[in-house]
Design a protein around this motif. Structure first.
Motif, PDB file in Angstrom:
ATOM      1  N   SER A 188      -1.849   3.920  -6.879  1.00 49.04           N
ATOM      2  CA  SER A 188      -2.953   3.362  -6.079  1.00 49.04           C
ATOM      3  C   SER A 188      -4.180   3.055  -6.936  1.00 49.04           C
ATOM      4  CB  SER A 188      -3.334   4.327  -4.967  1.00 49.04           C
ATOM      5  OG  SER A 188      -2.229   4.478  -4.102  1.00 49.04           O
ATOM      6  N   ALA A 202       0.838  -1.197   0.000  1.00 42.82           N
ATOM      7  CA  ALA A 202       0.000   0.000   0.000  1.00 42.82           C
ATOM      8  C   ALA A 202       0.871   1.245   0.000  1.00 42.82           C
ATOM      9  CB  ALA A 202      -0.918  -0.025   1.222  1.00 42.82           C
ATOM     10  N   GLN A 203       1.928   1.218   0.796  1.00 43.14           N
ATOM     11  CA  GLN A 203       2.860   2.339   0.895  1.00 43.14           C
ATOM     12  C   GLN A 203       3.525   2.624  -0.463  1.00 43.14           C
ATOM     13  OE1 GLN A 203       3.802   4.055   3.854  1.00 43.14           O
ATOM     14  NE2 GLN A 203       5.055   5.374   2.534  1.00 43.14           N
ATOM     15  N   GLY A 255       1.187   3.940  -3.134  1.00 44.54           N
ATOM     16  CA  GLY A 255       0.928   5.347  -2.852  1.00 44.54           C
ATOM     17  C   GLY A 255       2.102   6.212  -3.261  1.00 44.54           C
ATOM     18  N   ASP A 256       3.303   5.800  -2.869  1.00 44.79           N
ATOM     19  CA  ASP A 256       4.512   6.572  -3.157  1.00 44.79           C
ATOM     20  C   ASP A 256       4.714   6.796  -4.648  1.00 44.79           C
ATOM     21  OD1 ASP A 256       5.010   6.680  -0.513  1.00 44.79           O
ATOM     22  OD2 ASP A 256       6.707   5.274  -0.506  1.00 44.79           O
TER      23      ASP A 256
END
Lengths: 224, 402
Positions: free
Chosen positions: A132, A123-124, A127-128
């Motif tokens: 997403s 998820a990180q 997002g980065d």
């Protein structure tokens, strides 16, 4: 952190021995941003592959983080590669049947990280790298720039200290290419070591240290 | 790499190449289904024969007059007259053996049966009261032949279900009189319908007391003596006793043939089992072919997925992990194929059973185990080579092409 001493790489093509690398000595400090340029067949990719432990030198020594990795077994090299090195390729090399998220998850799966931890990191990462909303898309549903972002996110999944990019913009248009370079440079700004092999002088010029290779040897080593 | 992840990875490959997966499942499935279907036909035939023999009676020892010097043929069937006949006294003497529970002497002939204006030809059996229990006959009405000295004749008879209907229609046959030849018999019992049993239809026969049959056919000699041993273990004892007693009575000549139902049954059993195994084995060859197909497909997969393998190496996969990934893929395909095959084989067996309800088609347990096992083992064995080839691929070369 990367120290190459007298690296030779000889390929046998029929009867003939082709010297891809001749006596390369190179030291790269942690956090450097380095570009490797030169004509086709000058040995840039071979050098990158040796640094990335995908290829073995015919002679010479290679120390990574003060540890001699030249003589490691294939499996040990695979483990070092998994922990410390990220690869980005010209043709992205995404697994076509897997979604963007599954592609990014792949190195963590190979490393045997627990599913809960994987989901968190995934998820990180998504997002980065601004992926997403593309997590569930397969590579054929993504643009070239998005594909390369997925590839970079995948390369960074194991938080490697060295990111190796072989012609990362070679298959992208100019605008998208600069976009991708910005993403790669963000890794460098975060403290990572970045090596970029490229044909494109404009891309090469962005690096702080620029190697020029001719006939398997380092012809120039400029810093700015 | 976690085992669950390995399976998931392989599962995504299997799901990612649908046509390829479907074709392999088809090949594997046909192989497994063929083994199961073919072996259940063989097993069905075997069980059918076993049941047929079982319906003759249990623990049976059969005494035939005459002795054939050549093995294999049924003596007494081909040779009409024998040097010495079997008699009622012979039969009664057999009761001396401790291994014998009961016995029924048998005389068989064809008789002209008449009831009122109706007449027809039918097999006539002369025997004693014990026949009913030995042959597991059941009555629908009345009783069987009376107990008592078999040398005394009584004018009574028992008729088969079909014969009763043919002669009397819907009228009750019980208590009516029949003429067989010049003799009159009163019907004391009607057999329940049993149908065919090894070529002998008990629905169309008339059973009369032994002495009556002797008079009817003007003969002293018996066609058979059916002896029932006390238990399965006693069969061989009973056989030996019967041979010994009759040898004594026939001045030391071994002029009778004694066969046990078990021996005949065992022979049939062996032949049919061997046949089933052979045919099943032939079908199993298709499984080996399916295994080779898996190998081919996996080898093609290694070539097709070169860059993927190179990528996995670049991402830090060890040779072992690559091997395992391909291996797992092959095993998943084999498991799926075996599952499909078992299902299709079962359906096929049910379909055949619908067509031939009399024969108990059922796959033997060894086929149910061997067919899927062969499928899985062959695909595992045949995936070793492709998996090794994948693991040995040079990552730089694998990645160099798009």
């Amino acid at each position: 952190m990367i120290r190459l001493q007298g690296i030779e790489r000889v390929f046998r093509v029929g009867e003939e021995a082709v010297h891809a690398l001749r006596g390369v000595d190179l030291e790269i400090e942690a956090g450097e941003y380095l570009s490797i340029m030169g004509p086709s067949g000058s040995g840039k990719s071979t050098l990158l592959n040796i640094i990335g432990l995908l290829d073995r030198p015919s002679a010479g020594r290679y120390a990574l983080d003060a540890r001699d990795v030249t003589g490691l077994s294939d499996d040990d090299q695979a483990r070092v590669r998994r922990e410390k090195i990220g690869f980005v390729f010209q043709f992205f090399h995404l697994v076509p049947r897997l979604t963007a998220a599954q592609n990014v998850e792949l190195p963590m799966m190979l490393a045997g990280i627990a599913p809960a931890e994987r989901a968190k990191r995934l998820a990180q990462l998504l997002g980065d790298y601004g992926l997403s909303d593309r997590a569930g898309h397969r590579p054929d549903q993504l643009s070239g720039g998005q594909c390369q972002r997925v590839a970079i996110a995948r390369a960074m999944a194991m938080q490697p200290s060295v990111l190796l990019a072989d012609e990362p913009t070679g298959n992208l248009d100019r605008h998208t290419g600069q976009d991708v370079m910005a993403v790669l440079e963000a890794v460098h700004h975060a403290g990572g070591t970045l090596l970029v092999v490229t044909h494109d002088p404009e891309i090469g010029a962005r690096a702080h240290r620029r190697l020029r290779m001719v006939d398997g040897a380092i012809a120039a080593d400029e810093r700015s | 790499m976690r085992a669950a992840d390995l399976v998931q990875f392989a599962w995504r490959v299997v799901g990612g190449y649908r046509t390829r997966t479907a074709l392999i499942l088809l090949a594997m499935g046909i192989g497994v289904a063929a083994v199961i279907a073919v072996s259940s036909i063989g097993e069905g035939a075997r069980l059918y024969i076993v049941n047929q023999f079982g319906s003759l009676g249990t623990h049976l020892v059969i005494v035939l007059p005459g002795r054939s010097e050549t093995a294999g043929a049924m003596p007494g069937v081909l040779i009409g007259r024998t040097p010495r006949d079997l008699t009622i006294e012979d039969a009664l003497a057999l009761k001396r053996s401790a291994a014998v529970r009961r016995l029924a002497p048998l005389i068989v002939g064809a008789g002209d049966i008449r009831a009122g204006a109706l007449s027809r030809e039918a097999p006539v059996l002369g025997s004693t009261a014990a026949l009913m229990d030995i042959r597991h006959m059941t009555l629908s009405q009345g009783g069987f032949l009376p107990e008592g000295d078999p040398r005394l004749s009584q004018p009574v008879c028992v008729v088969g279900a079909k014969l009763a209907t043919e002669l009397f229609g819907t009228r009750p046959a019980l208590g009516e009189w029949l003429r067989i030849g010049d003799w009159r018999f009163r019907i004391v019992g009607v057999l329940a319908a049993q149908g065919q049993s090894l070529g002998f239809n008990t629905d169309e026969i008339v059973i009369v007391p032994l002495a009556a049959a002797q008079a009817l056919f003007d003969t002293e000699s018996l066609f058979r003596i059916l002896v029932e041993a006390k238990s399965r273990e006693d069969i061989s004892v009973a056989k030996a006793d019967v041979e010994e007693i009759l040898r004594e009575r026939h001045e030391g000549k071994r002029d009778v043939t004694v066969i046990t139902q078990d021996a005949v049954l065992a022979t049939f059993d062996r032949i049919l089992r061997a046949l089933t195994l052979a045919v099943g084995g032939l079908a199993a060859i298709s499984l080996a072919v399916a295994g080779i197909l898996i190998m081919n497909v996996m080898l093609i997969a290694v070539t097709q997925r070169r860059s993927e393998i190179g990528l996995l190496r670049a991402l830090g996969a060890t040779g072992q992990q690559i091997r395992l990934a391909f291996f797992t893929e092959a095993v998943l395909l084999a498991l799926g194929g075996a599952g499909c095959g078992l299902a299709v084989g079962k359906l096929g067996q049910l379909a055949i059973a619908q067509l031939y309800p009399n024969i108990p088609f059922t796959p033997p347990w060894w086929a149910l185990v061997a067919a899927p096992t062969t499928a899985i083992v062959t695909s595992v064995v045949f995936s070793v080579l492709p998996a090794r080839r994948a693991a040995r691929l040079d990552p730089v070369q694998a990645l160099s092409k798009r």
